[in-house]
Design a protein around this motif. Structure first.
Motif, PDB file in Angstrom:
ATOM      1  N   VAL A 177       0.843  -1.202   0.000  1.00 52.68           N
ATOM      2  CA  VAL A 177       0.000   0.000   0.000  1.00 52.68           C
ATOM      3  C   VAL A 177       0.876   1.250   0.000  1.00 52.68           C
ATOM      4  N   LEU A 178       1.940   1.237   0.801  1.00 58.15           N
ATOM      5  CA  LEU A 178       2.858   2.371   0.807  1.00 58.15           C
ATOM      6  C   LEU A 178       3.572   2.494  -0.532  1.00 58.15           C
ATOM      7  N   LEU A 179       3.914   1.365  -1.136  1.00 65.27           N
ATOM      8  CA  LEU A 179       4.559   1.390  -2.458  1.00 65.27           C
ATOM      9  C   LEU A 179       3.703   2.123  -3.471  1.00 65.27           C
ATOM     10  N   GLN A 180       2.429   1.721  -3.585  1.00 63.24           N
ATOM     11  CA  GLN A 180       1.579   2.355  -4.597  1.00 63.24           C
ATOM     12  C   GLN A 180       1.295   3.818  -4.262  1.00 63.24           C
ATOM     13  N   ALA A 181       1.283   4.146  -2.963  1.00 67.92           N
ATOM     14  CA  ALA A 181       1.012   5.525  -2.570  1.00 67.92           C
ATOM     15  C   ALA A 181       2.136   6.470  -2.969  1.00 67.92           C
ATOM     16  N   SER A 182       3.313   5.909  -3.271  1.00 74.38           N
ATOM     17  CA  SER A 182       4.454   6.727  -3.679  1.00 74.38           C
ATOM     18  C   SER A 182       4.478   6.996  -5.179  1.00 74.38           C
ATOM     19  N   VAL A 183       3.577   6.361  -5.924  1.00 75.78           N
ATOM     20  CA  VAL A 183       3.587   6.469  -7.389  1.00 75.78           C
ATOM     21  C   VAL A 183       2.744   7.661  -7.833  1.00 75.78           C
ATOM     22  N   ASP A 184       3.372   8.575  -8.526  1.00 73.02           N
ATOM     23  CA  ASP A 184       2.695   9.780  -9.018  1.00 73.02           C
ATOM     24  C   ASP A 184       2.263   9.540 -10.461  1.00 73.02           C
ATOM     25  N   ALA A 185       1.183   8.792 -10.613  1.00 73.26           N
ATOM     26  CA  ALA A 185       0.668   8.450 -11.944  1.00 73.26           C
ATOM     27  C   ALA A 185      -0.531   9.325 -12.270  1.00 73.26           C
ATOM     28  N   ARG A 186      -0.910   9.307 -13.532  1.00 75.47           N
ATOM     29  CA  ARG A 186      -2.106  10.040 -13.949  1.00 75.47           C
ATOM     30  C   ARG A 186      -2.897   9.186 -14.931  1.00 75.47           C
ATOM     31  N   ALA A 187      -4.190   9.454 -15.022  1.00 74.35           N
ATOM     32  CA  ALA A 187      -5.095   8.674 -15.871  1.00 74.35           C
ATOM     33  C   ALA A 187      -4.539   8.573 -17.284  1.00 74.35           C
ATOM     34  N   GLY A 188      -4.652   7.374 -17.858  1.00 73.87           N
ATOM     35  CA  GLY A 188      -4.178   7.128 -19.207  1.00 73.87           C
ATOM     36  C   GLY A 188      -2.795   6.511 -19.265  1.00 73.87           C
ATOM     37  N   GLN A 189      -2.064   6.542 -18.142  1.00 76.00           N
ATOM     38  CA  GLN A 189      -0.723   5.970 -18.155  1.00 76.00           C
ATOM     39  C   GLN A 189      -0.771   4.453 -17.974  1.00 76.00           C
ATOM     40  N   ARG A 190       0.329   3.804 -18.373  1.00 73.91           N
ATOM     41  CA  ARG A 190       0.456   2.344 -18.321  1.00 73.91           C
ATOM     42  C   ARG A 190       1.336   1.954 -17.138  1.00 73.91           C
ATOM     43  N   VAL A 191       0.843   1.015 -16.327  1.00 69.90           N
ATOM     44  CA  VAL A 191       1.554   0.589 -15.112  1.00 69.90           C
ATOM     45  C   VAL A 191       1.761  -0.915 -15.166  1.00 69.90           C
ATOM     46  N   LEU A 192       2.988  -1.339 -14.881  1.00 66.32           N
ATOM     47  CA  LEU A 192       3.331  -2.755 -14.794  1.00 66.32           C
ATOM     48  C   LEU A 192       3.806  -3.053 -13.387  1.00 66.32           C
ATOM     49  N   GLU A 193       3.265  -4.098 -12.765  1.00 70.53           N
ATOM     50  CA  GLU A 193       3.809  -4.574 -11.493  1.00 70.53           C
ATOM     51  C   GLU A 193       4.444  -5.930 -11.707  1.00 70.53           C
ATOM     52  N   LEU A 194       5.709  -6.051 -11.324  1.00 75.78           N
ATOM     53  CA  LEU A 194       6.411  -7.327 -11.372  1.00 75.78           C
ATOM     54  C   LEU A 194       6.176  -8.056 -10.059  1.00 75.78           C
ATOM     55  N   GLY A 195       5.735  -9.314 -10.151  1.00 76.83           N
ATOM     56  CA  GLY A 195       5.434 -10.076  -8.947  1.00 76.83           C
ATOM     57  C   GLY A 195       4.259  -9.502  -8.202  1.00 76.83           C
ATOM     58  N   CYS A 196       3.116  -9.402  -8.870  1.00 74.23           N
ATOM     59  CA  CYS A 196       1.970  -8.667  -8.309  1.00 74.23           C
ATOM     60  C   CYS A 196       1.245  -9.411  -7.206  1.00 74.23           C
ATOM     61  N   GLY A 197       1.521 -10.709  -7.007  1.00 72.71           N
ATOM     62  CA  GLY A 197       0.811 -11.462  -5.980  1.00 72.71           C
ATOM     63  C   GLY A 197      -0.685 -11.416  -6.222  1.00 72.71           C
ATOM     64  N   ALA A 198      -1.459 -11.232  -5.159  1.00 68.06           N
ATOM     65  CA  ALA A 198      -2.914 -11.144  -5.291  1.00 68.06           C
ATOM     66  C   ALA A 198      -3.366  -9.765  -5.744  1.00 68.06           C
TER      67      ALA A 198
END
Length: 246
Positions: free
Chosen positions: A33-54
């Motif tokens: 949760v803290l990891l994703q809260a640090s990401v400054d993304a905006r609508a329309g962008q592409r996000v990849l998570e490596l080892g996303c688990g559940a």
């Protein structure tokens, strides 16, 4: 598919996300949760998570910033299935990051995030739960996680990793030469304690100076006897879906 008796449904972001997780085995805590809260993304962008688990990190990111294009890579079939169930908008590719399929290798992303396994079983005893071991055991070298993340970034794209503080030198050494503008956010349990986690941010083709931010303090008070109340910025990130100042 895992049965209903083998999973729990847990609230994240104050109930904005309801995450299906295995009743036994690896279960997401506050790190994703803290990891994703640090990401400054905006609508329309592409996000990849490596080892996303559940899907804890990327599903919470989707709740915080609607309109993203989301892809997760997960090696373990159990967790890949749960990630699909947890977010219809999430494309889950079941693969080992050391052998990514062409459908991933041909694409670039604006953000790549990862919460790699924290422990090497060369220095500890493995457990009996294979899925949990996959989440904690660093079978794939950390260097490879960083290299794969960097290759999948578009120009000016951002990488975010969360890991144990003592692995920061390994993370920085693993960064390819075209990754720059490195920033580090230390995370400490309480004021005056040494950081136990860090979030590393780096930009593809970045040229900014290295920045070491003040530590993010998780809990109020000087000791456990003062209670485990989260500090205001951490509480806002965990309960209200707020971004972390980074």
């Amino acid at each position: 598919m895992v049965s209903a008796a083998d999973v729990t449904v847990d609230d994240f972001l104050g109930g904005r996300v309801r995450l299906i997780q295995p009743r036994k085995g690896y279960r997401a805590g506050i790190d994703p949760v803290l990891l994703q809260a640090s990401v400054d993304a905006r609508a329309g962008q592409r996000v990849l998570e490596l080892g996303c688990g559940a899907g804890a990190a990327i599903v919470c990111l989707n709740a915080r910033i609607p309109g993203l294009t989301l892809t997760g890579v997960e090696r373990e079939p159990l967790y890949a299935d749960l990630a699909r169930r947890n977010c219809a908008a999430l494309e889950v590719v079941e693969a080992d990051l050391a052998d990514l399929p062409l459908c991933i290798r041909q694409r670039q992303f604006d953000h790549v995030i990862a919460n790699p396994p924290y422990w090497s079983r060369s220095a500890s005893v493995p457990g009996q739960d294979s899925a949990k071991e996959a989440a904690f055991d660093e079978r794939t070298p950390l260097r490879l996680w960083v290299e794969v993340a960097a290759r999948r970034l578009a120009p000016k794209g951002l990488m975010h990793f969360i890991h144990r503080a003592e692995r920061l030198p390994d993370l920085i050494r693993a960064l390819p030469h075209d990754m720059g503008s490195i920033e580090v956010l230390p995370i400490a349990a309480r004021t005056g304690r040494a950081p136990h986690r860090i979030i590393l941010r780096a930009r593809k083709s970045g040229r900014g100076d290295f920045r070491l931010h003040p530590a993010l303090i998780l809990h109020e008070g000087d000791s456990h006897t003062d209670g485990d109340r989260y500090t205001a910025p951490v509480r806002a990130a965990l309960r209200e879906g707020a971004a972390l100042e980074f």
